[in-house]
Design an enzyme around this catalytic site. Structure first.
Site, PDB file in Angstrom:
ATOM      1  N   HIS A   1    -126.365 -31.136 -62.181  1.00 10.73           N
ATOM      2  CA  HIS A   1    -127.318 -31.917 -61.386  1.00 10.73           C
ATOM      3  C   HIS A   1    -127.491 -31.475 -59.941  1.00 10.73           C
ATOM      4  CE1 HIS A   1    -127.709 -34.628 -64.733  1.00 10.73           C
ATOM      5  NE2 HIS A   1    -126.406 -34.776 -64.778  1.00 10.73           N
TER       6      HIS A   1
ATOM      7  N   HIS B   1    -121.483 -38.782 -62.537  1.00 11.93           N
ATOM      8  CA  HIS B   1    -122.524 -39.053 -63.527  1.00 11.93           C
ATOM      9  C   HIS B   1    -123.857 -39.337 -62.830  1.00 11.93           C
ATOM     10  CE1 HIS B   1    -124.508 -40.747 -67.012  1.00 11.93           C
ATOM     11  NE2 HIS B   1    -124.730 -41.850 -66.349  1.00 11.93           N
TER      12      HIS B   1
END
Ligand SMILES: *[C@@H]1O[C@H](CO)[C@@H](O)[C@H](O)[C@H]1NC(C)=O
Length: 148
Positions: free
Chosen positions: A36, A142
């Site tokens: 990410h 996350h």
């Protein structure tokens, strides 16, 4: 076994246990960054970036959607777990943080149908607020979602 030997082996076990816990937590953080975060990534890099992500983390299948933070940098992302974010409540998910400012995010969307490699993606880029989960060491682990 002598007392010194016992003490030494206990100490070694303790060090091993601590090392395992720390590297376990950091592995989640590294995985988060791998998937990410890519500084300055362009939308046309989606195919290249997702090729690696799908091979490493998705068993060579095509992940339908993936967000990649491209600016300002990883320090600012980490700060969302601390002063640059606020807690965000969502049923069933703990430790979520919402960023107080926007990040530049490239969203890679799978354009094929089979879901099988080689995976082709379409990318869009926008400045968005991010919602991420952090661990007890205040490290991002996350990516939940992002919004305008
Ligand atoms: C990654 O790229 C290689 C070379 O183009 C291709 O053979 C492979 O199927 C790709 N993997 C995925 C998961 O898209």
């Amino acid at each position: 076994m002598s007392l010194i030997m016992k003490t030494t082996s206990c100490l070694l076990l303790l060090i091993l246990a601590i090392t395992c816990t720390v590297t376990g937590r950091d592995r989640q953080y590294r995985k988060f960054l791998d998937q990410h975060y890519k500084y300055g990534m362009r939308t046309r890099d989606c195919n290249k970036k997702m090729n690696v992500t799908n091979e490493l983390y998705n068993a060579n299948k095509c992940k339908p959607l993936n967000s990649i933070i491209t600016k300002p940098n990883w320090r600012e992302i980490k700060a969302v777990c601390d002063g640059a974010g606020r807690s965000f409540h969502m049923a069933g998910i703990r430790n979520l943080r919402e960023s107080l400012h926007r990040f530049e995010v490239v969203t890679c969307e799978y354009t094929g149908e089979s879901g099988k490699a080689p995976c082709k993606y379409e990318g869009t880029k926008e400045w968005r607020y991010i919602v991420i989960a952090c661990n007890e060491k205040k490290l991002p682990v996350h990516y939940q979602f992002d919004h305008n």
